[in-house]
Design a protein around this motif. Structure first.
Motif, PDB file in Angstrom:
ATOM      1  N   LYS A   1     -21.619  25.522 -47.573  1.00 62.51           N
ATOM      2  CA  LYS A   1     -21.691  25.506 -49.031  1.00 62.51           C
ATOM      3  C   LYS A   1     -22.160  26.868 -49.534  1.00 62.51           C
ATOM      4  N   ILE A   2     -21.776  27.201 -50.753  1.00 60.99           N
ATOM      5  CA  ILE A   2     -22.165  28.457 -51.388  1.00 60.99           C
ATOM      6  C   ILE A   2     -23.113  28.153 -52.537  1.00 60.99           C
ATOM      7  N   ALA A   3     -24.227  28.863 -52.589  1.00 59.76           N
ATOM      8  CA  ALA A   3     -25.206  28.691 -53.664  1.00 59.76           C
ATOM      9  C   ALA A   3     -25.357  30.001 -54.420  1.00 59.76           C
ATOM     10  N   VAL A   4     -25.315  29.905 -55.746  1.00 54.16           N
ATOM     11  CA  VAL A   4     -25.433  31.117 -56.566  1.00 54.16           C
ATOM     12  C   VAL A   4     -25.812  30.708 -57.975  1.00 54.16           C
ATOM     13  N   GLY A   5     -26.385  31.633 -58.723  1.00 53.79           N
ATOM     14  CA  GLY A   5     -26.729  31.400 -60.115  1.00 53.79           C
ATOM     15  C   GLY A   5     -26.984  32.714 -60.809  1.00 53.79           C
ATOM     16  N   PRO A   6     -26.866  32.744 -62.128  1.00 56.65           N
ATOM     17  CA  PRO A   6     -27.063  33.999 -62.866  1.00 56.65           C
ATOM     18  C   PRO A   6     -28.544  34.288 -63.099  1.00 56.65           C
ATOM     19  N   GLY A   7     -28.833  35.540 -63.440  1.00 50.77           N
ATOM     20  CA  GLY A   7     -30.195  35.925 -63.804  1.00 50.77           C
ATOM     21  C   GLY A   7     -31.050  36.286 -62.600  1.00 50.77           C
ATOM     22  N   PRO A   8     -32.398  36.320 -62.760  1.00 48.94           N
ATOM     23  CA  PRO A   8     -33.298  36.666 -61.656  1.00 48.94           C
ATOM     24  C   PRO A   8     -33.059  35.762 -60.454  1.00 48.94           C
TER      25      PRO A   8
ATOM     26  N   ARG B   1     -25.809  32.899 -51.680  1.00 53.52           N
ATOM     27  CA  ARG B   1     -26.318  32.337 -50.441  1.00 53.52           C
ATOM     28  C   ARG B   1     -25.256  31.483 -49.753  1.00 53.52           C
ATOM     29  N   LEU B   2     -25.186  31.624 -48.444  1.00 52.53           N
ATOM     30  CA  LEU B   2     -24.257  30.860 -47.615  1.00 52.53           C
ATOM     31  C   LEU B   2     -25.048  29.834 -46.816  1.00 52.53           C
TER      32      LEU B   2
ATOM     33  N   LYS C   1     -17.147  31.979 -41.392  1.00 52.72           N
ATOM     34  CA  LYS C   1     -15.802  32.222 -41.922  1.00 52.72           C
ATOM     35  C   LYS C   1     -15.745  31.927 -43.416  1.00 52.72           C
ATOM     36  N   VAL C   2     -16.595  31.008 -43.883  1.00 50.69           N
ATOM     37  CA  VAL C   2     -16.652  30.720 -45.322  1.00 50.69           C
ATOM     38  C   VAL C   2     -17.244  31.913 -46.057  1.00 50.69           C
ATOM     39  N   GLY C   3     -18.326  32.476 -45.517  1.00 51.80           N
ATOM     40  CA  GLY C   3     -18.922  33.649 -46.139  1.00 51.80           C
ATOM     41  C   GLY C   3     -17.975  34.823 -46.175  1.00 51.80           C
TER      42      GLY C   3
ATOM     43  N   ALA D   1     -21.613  45.550 -57.185  1.00 52.01           N
ATOM     44  CA  ALA D   1     -22.039  45.335 -55.801  1.00 52.01           C
ATOM     45  C   ALA D   1     -22.215  43.844 -55.532  1.00 52.01           C
ATOM     46  N   ILE D   2     -21.963  43.457 -54.271  1.00 50.99           N
ATOM     47  CA  ILE D   2     -22.021  42.062 -53.841  1.00 50.99           C
ATOM     48  C   ILE D   2     -22.772  41.994 -52.523  1.00 50.99           C
ATOM     49  N   CYS D   3     -23.563  40.948 -52.327  1.00 52.31           N
ATOM     50  CA  CYS D   3     -24.081  40.691 -50.983  1.00 52.31           C
ATOM     51  C   CYS D   3     -24.271  39.197 -50.778  1.00 52.31           C
ATOM     52  N   VAL D   4     -24.258  38.800 -49.509  1.00 51.98           N
ATOM     53  CA  VAL D   4     -24.453  37.403 -49.125  1.00 51.98           C
ATOM     54  C   VAL D   4     -25.655  37.326 -48.204  1.00 51.98           C
ATOM     55  N   HIS D   5     -26.395  36.216 -48.300  1.00 48.77           N
ATOM     56  CA  HIS D   5     -27.516  35.963 -47.392  1.00 48.77           C
ATOM     57  C   HIS D   5     -27.402  34.543 -46.875  1.00 48.77           C
ATOM     58  N   VAL D   6     -27.534  34.383 -45.563  1.00 48.13           N
ATOM     59  CA  VAL D   6     -27.507  33.034 -45.002  1.00 48.13           C
ATOM     60  C   VAL D   6     -28.715  32.246 -45.495  1.00 48.13           C
ATOM     61  N   ASP D   7     -28.507  30.931 -45.656  1.00 47.15           N
ATOM     62  CA  ASP D   7     -29.513  30.077 -46.281  1.00 47.15           C
ATOM     63  C   ASP D   7     -29.709  28.813 -45.441  1.00 47.15           C
ATOM     64  N   PRO D   8     -30.815  28.713 -44.692  1.00 45.37           N
ATOM     65  CA  PRO D   8     -31.060  27.544 -43.853  1.00 45.37           C
ATOM     66  C   PRO D   8     -31.533  26.322 -44.627  1.00 45.37           C
TER      67      PRO D   8
END
Length: 399
Positions: free
Chosen positions: A175-182, A350-351, A377-379, A162-169
């Motif tokens: 830019k895309i922000a992501v990392g592994p773990g909690p 996060r977008l 459009k990036v997300g 499963a995948i999801c994106v959340h906007v990030d102010p």
């Protein structure tokens, strides 16, 4: 960025913005998203998509099945659709027409990106094999949780990830922000009732002032985080409401508190529960009052699977370039996508939407929250790339 994003038809991208603005103008609270559900169904049907079903109350699910190279893989994409009980002050032309309700967390953007993904994949289904399940999920912001219902209704039983994106102010737009773990914290809530005895305000010694006791509790509860927990161990305890008393000349006989506990591990979660209860009971006893404490277990924290995180990194780099993909730790918000990540390998990314030029500088759940629509459009492109990339991967046990 523009080259890959352009792979999604310009007409679909225009419709994505149209949908986002309609949803923003017509927000609905958790477990009341009937008009949102109906509108999204109409928009999907307008793209020729027919396999649409109602799920989790006021949600929708649609399976886009590729007709290209055969694949038995299936991936889910979650987009939440509910709004918040906030009076909008953003000033945008398409502000909420529903008094006291606002899309202040970007769920309108999430739903519109998921629409774009569904429309694009349906249009290009001969280019991939396997199935992408779009889940337009209600009730992320309140109980009963839509994410929990999605799992209970078996919508993840036959998917591989499963995948999801959340906007990030807090992250620059696009830019895309992501990392592994909690990656998000578990969220619990608590209710505390302090029972004293009312008295004449001129003779407070003749009663037990529940308001004074409650105020002492608020102060002491903050010390759990500041004095009992390792600063590198995430924990947030916030008292968010206090109610009691109704006269100038009578001390309060009963006062209620409510608040939230956000924790990064099971051990910390359990410790916080114990300490909230112990402090409330101890403070009440020391002042001669009684107390009733109810703690309600909420959603678990989201844990990003390592391989799924790598998939998002690779997909985002293809869309916006390596310099625009950030390896970032999680944040202290909660999200019921945690129920998904308990069930299947998952990733929550996060977008960035922060853009001072369009006023997209206010935090989530703020009355002046705005989204830089140019980032959407990036997300959408990242979701398309990640989903089709996942379907084309060979599972480890494929022989």
């Amino acid at each position: 960025m523009n080259a890959v994003a352009a792979d999604i038809d310009a007409g679909i991208l225009d419709r994505m913005i149209e949908i986002r603005r309609h949803l923003h103008r017509n927000p609905e609270l958790s477990n009341h998203e009937a008009s949102t559900q109906r509108y999204l169904r109409q928009m999907l049907e307008g793209q020729g998509i027919t396999d649409i079903r109602d799920v989790a109350g006021f949600g929708l699910a649609v399976d886009i099945v590729g007709t290209g190279k055969p694949s038995n893989r299936k991936v889910a994409i979650r987009a939440d659709i509910d709004a918040l009980p906030i009076e909008e002050e953003s000033g945008v032309d398409f502000s909420s027409t529903n008094p006291g309700v606002m899309h202040a967390c970007g769920h309108d953007a999430h739903a519109s990106m998921a629409f774009a993904v569904a429309a694009h994949l349906h249009q290009s289904r001969s280019d991939f094999g396997g199935t992408v399940r779009l889940i337009f999920q209600p009730a992320e912001e309140d109980e009963p949780s839509g994410g929990k219902r999605v799992v209970e209704e078996g919508l993840l039983d036959d998917v591989d990830a499963a995948i999801c994106v959340h906007v990030d102010p807090y992250t620059p737009s696009g830019k895309i922000a992501v990392g592994p773990g909690p990656y998000t914290l578990a969220c619990d809530t608590f209710d505390v009732a302090v029972i004293g005895s009312a008295a004449h305000a001129a003779k407070p010694h003749e009663g037990v002032d529940a308001l004074a006791v409650a105020c002492s509790m608020v102060t002491e509860l903050q010390k759990i985080v500041s004095r009992e927990i390792d600063p590198y161990n995430p924990l947030v305890i916030s008292v968010t409401a206090i109610n009691g008393g109704n006269a100038y000349n009578v001390t309060a006989g009963k006062v209620t508190l409510k608040g939230t506990i956000r924790s990064g591990s099971d051990a910390t979660r359990e410790r916080a529960w114990r300490r909230v209860r112990a402090i409330a009971e101890g403070m009440a006893a020391s002042h001669g009052a009684r107390v009733e404490v109810d703690i309600h277990k909420g959603e678990p924290g989201v844990v990003n699977d390592v391989e799924m995180t790598q998939l998002i990194v690779a997909s985002a780099r293809a869309c916006v370039g390596a310099g625009n993909v950030l390896n970032t730790p999680g944040w202290t918000i909660a999200d019921d996508f945690g129920y998904y990540s308990e069930k299947r390998p998952s990733v929550y990314f996060r977008l960035g939407i922060r853009n001072e030029d369009v006023g997209s500088i206010f935090p989530l759940h703020h009355a002046r929250f705005r989204v830089d629509e140019a980032a959407l459009k990036v997300g959408a492109a990242t979701l398309v790339s990640a989903a089709t990339g996942f379907l084309s991967m060979q599972p480890e046990n494929s022989g």
